[in-house]
Write a protein that holds these residues in place. Structure first.
Motif, PDB file in Angstrom:
ATOM      1  N   ALA A  18      -7.835 -24.405 -57.135  1.00 50.19           N
ATOM      2  CA  ALA A  18      -8.186 -23.351 -56.184  1.00 50.19           C
ATOM      3  C   ALA A  18      -9.504 -22.686 -56.583  1.00 50.19           C
ATOM      4  N   GLN A  19     -10.251 -22.299 -55.567  1.00 44.50           N
ATOM      5  CA  GLN A  19     -11.504 -21.593 -55.789  1.00 44.50           C
ATOM      6  C   GLN A  19     -11.224 -20.100 -55.955  1.00 44.50           C
ATOM      7  N   LYS A  20     -12.011 -19.475 -56.796  1.00 44.74           N
ATOM      8  CA  LYS A  20     -11.925 -18.029 -56.961  1.00 44.74           C
ATOM      9  C   LYS A  20     -13.030 -17.388 -56.133  1.00 44.74           C
ATOM     10  N   VAL A  21     -12.779 -16.168 -55.694  1.00 39.05           N
ATOM     11  CA  VAL A  21     -13.753 -15.466 -54.883  1.00 39.05           C
ATOM     12  C   VAL A  21     -13.759 -13.993 -55.296  1.00 39.05           C
ATOM     13  N   ARG A  22     -14.954 -13.417 -55.315  1.00 38.08           N
ATOM     14  CA  ARG A  22     -15.059 -11.977 -55.578  1.00 38.08           C
ATOM     15  C   ARG A  22     -15.113 -11.258 -54.235  1.00 38.08           C
ATOM     16  N   ILE A  23     -14.366 -10.179 -54.147  1.00 32.73           N
ATOM     17  CA  ILE A  23     -14.257  -9.447 -52.893  1.00 32.73           C
ATOM     18  C   ILE A  23     -14.061  -7.961 -53.221  1.00 32.73           C
ATOM     19  N   SER A  48     -14.498 -21.704 -49.829  1.00 30.47           N
ATOM     20  CA  SER A  48     -15.581 -22.653 -50.040  1.00 30.47           C
ATOM     21  C   SER A  48     -16.057 -22.540 -51.485  1.00 30.47           C
ATOM     22  N   PRO A  49     -16.470 -23.656 -52.076  1.00 31.96           N
ATOM     23  CA  PRO A  49     -17.003 -23.598 -53.439  1.00 31.96           C
ATOM     24  C   PRO A  49     -18.181 -22.638 -53.520  1.00 31.96           C
ATOM     25  N   GLU A  50     -18.346 -22.026 -54.659  1.00 32.53           N
ATOM     26  CA  GLU A  50     -19.349 -20.974 -54.844  1.00 32.53           C
ATOM     27  C   GLU A  50     -20.779 -21.388 -54.520  1.00 32.53           C
ATOM     28  N   LYS A  51     -21.162 -22.604 -54.820  1.00 31.28           N
ATOM     29  CA  LYS A  51     -22.505 -23.120 -54.506  1.00 31.28           C
ATOM     30  C   LYS A  51     -23.646 -22.216 -54.989  1.00 31.28           C
ATOM     31  N   ASN A  52     -23.464 -21.507 -56.028  1.00 33.03           N
ATOM     32  CA  ASN A  52     -24.509 -20.647 -56.612  1.00 33.03           C
ATOM     33  C   ASN A  52     -24.796 -19.386 -55.806  1.00 33.03           C
ATOM     34  N   TYR A  53     -24.132 -19.194 -54.685  1.00 35.44           N
ATOM     35  CA  TYR A  53     -24.396 -17.949 -53.953  1.00 35.44           C
ATOM     36  C   TYR A  53     -23.133 -17.244 -53.499  1.00 35.44           C
ATOM     37  N   GLY A  54     -21.982 -17.807 -53.635  1.00 36.42           N
ATOM     38  CA  GLY A  54     -20.738 -17.097 -53.400  1.00 36.42           C
ATOM     39  C   GLY A  54     -20.155 -17.251 -52.015  1.00 36.42           C
ATOM     40  N   SER A  55     -18.832 -17.420 -51.959  1.00 35.48           N
ATOM     41  CA  SER A  55     -18.159 -17.508 -50.680  1.00 35.48           C
ATOM     42  C   SER A  55     -17.439 -16.210 -50.340  1.00 35.48           C
ATOM     43  N   ASN A  88     -22.731  -9.485 -48.362  1.00 32.18           N
ATOM     44  CA  ASN A  88     -23.405  -8.485 -49.192  1.00 32.18           C
ATOM     45  C   ASN A  88     -22.564  -7.229 -49.355  1.00 32.18           C
ATOM     46  N   LEU A  89     -21.629  -7.014 -48.433  1.00 32.13           N
ATOM     47  CA  LEU A  89     -20.747  -5.844 -48.472  1.00 32.13           C
ATOM     48  C   LEU A  89     -19.422  -6.148 -49.161  1.00 32.13           C
ATOM     49  N   GLY A  90     -19.219  -7.405 -49.561  1.00 31.16           N
ATOM     50  CA  GLY A  90     -17.952  -7.794 -50.174  1.00 31.16           C
ATOM     51  C   GLY A  90     -16.830  -7.883 -49.157  1.00 31.16           C
ATOM     52  N   ALA A  91     -17.173  -8.087 -47.874  1.00 26.95           N
ATOM     53  CA  ALA A  91     -16.174  -8.122 -46.804  1.00 26.95           C
ATOM     54  C   ALA A  91     -16.211  -9.424 -46.015  1.00 26.95           C
ATOM     55  N   GLY A  92     -17.032 -10.379 -46.424  1.00 25.28           N
ATOM     56  CA  GLY A  92     -17.107 -11.678 -45.755  1.00 25.28           C
ATOM     57  C   GLY A  92     -16.486 -12.746 -46.632  1.00 25.28           C
ATOM     58  N   ILE A  93     -15.759 -13.673 -46.000  1.00 24.23           N
ATOM     59  CA  ILE A  93     -15.086 -14.754 -46.716  1.00 24.23           C
ATOM     60  C   ILE A  93     -15.434 -16.078 -46.055  1.00 24.23           C
ATOM     61  N   ASP A  94     -15.749 -17.078 -46.859  1.00 20.90           N
ATOM     62  CA  ASP A  94     -15.947 -18.438 -46.358  1.00 20.90           C
ATOM     63  C   ASP A  94     -14.743 -19.268 -46.780  1.00 20.90           C
ATOM     64  N   PHE A  95     -13.962 -19.692 -45.795  1.00 20.22           N
ATOM     65  CA  PHE A  95     -12.816 -20.545 -46.073  1.00 20.22           C
ATOM     66  C   PHE A  95     -13.262 -21.997 -46.115  1.00 20.22           C
ATOM     67  N   ALA A  96     -12.559 -22.806 -46.884  1.00 18.04           N
ATOM     68  CA  ALA A  96     -12.800 -24.249 -46.938  1.00 18.04           C
ATOM     69  C   ALA A  96     -11.663 -24.914 -46.177  1.00 18.04           C
ATOM     70  N   PHE A  97     -11.991 -25.584 -45.093  1.00 22.70           N
ATOM     71  CA  PHE A  97     -10.969 -26.269 -44.316  1.00 22.70           C
ATOM     72  C   PHE A  97     -10.783 -27.680 -44.853  1.00 22.70           C
ATOM     73  N   SER A  98      -9.609 -28.210 -44.636  1.00 25.91           N
ATOM     74  CA  SER A  98      -9.261 -29.538 -45.113  1.00 25.91           C
ATOM     75  C   SER A  98     -10.200 -30.596 -44.535  1.00 25.91           C
TER      76      SER A  98
END
Length: 160
Positions: A18-23, A48-55, A88-98
């Motif tokens: 599982a991917q970790k996310v900061r929120i 979504s994987p972090e990709k150096n900029y965060g999901s 940038n507000l810590g309120a957006g999430i990028d999900f990774a779909f199958s």
């Protein structure tokens, strides 16, 4: 900010991949409930994987990297200008779909049907403030579908 993990169902079936996310701290309990409740129905959501900029939370520099990467791919409309993203507000999430289309459709439909119960809605294209529920899993170059991007919008939260 706090860190949470996708595809986690209580503590008993933690998925090591599982991917970790900061929120934002106030968003985390709702997001964790959304992930756990989806899993109870057999819908496993991950980020979504972090990709150096965060999901999840994304710094201004991270937004610059995301915009540059999407511009290089020829899809600059799929990344907000730095400073104008809910990441940038810590309120957006990028999900990774199958990668499996049928599973991805189930994941997306679950989010469409249940996201608002937890305060999450698809992003609002063109700054309209209205969530875009007409999402396409395979957007064309002209589509502004960021099917993976969902925002914490407690103002739209359904109460049951």
């Amino acid at each position: 900010l706090v860190e949470i993990t996708g595809y986690q169902f209580g503590n008993s079936s933690f998925n090591d991949t599982a991917q970790k996310v900061r929120i934002r701290k106030d968003v985390a309990p709702k997001l964790e409930s959304l992930i756990d409740d989806a899993a109870k129905e057999g819908i496993y959501l991950n980020f979504s994987p972090e990709k150096n900029y965060g999901s999840g939370y994304r710094t201004f520099e991270g937004s610059k990297k995301a915009k540059a990467e999407m511009t290089k791919k020829g899809t600059p409309h799929l990344a907000a200008d730095p400073g104008y993203s809910t990441h940038n507000l810590g309120a957006g999430i990028d999900f990774a779909f199958s990668a499996d289309y049928d599973t991805a459709v189930k994941q997306l439909n679950w989010l469409k049907e249940n996201g608002a119960k937890y305060g999450f809605a698809p992003y609002s294209p063109n700054g309209t403030g209205e969530p875009d529920y007409n999402l396409n899993l395979h957007p064309t170059e002209k589509d502004d579908d960021e099917v993976w991007h969902w925002d914490y919008r407690p103002d739209l939260m359904e109460t049951n």
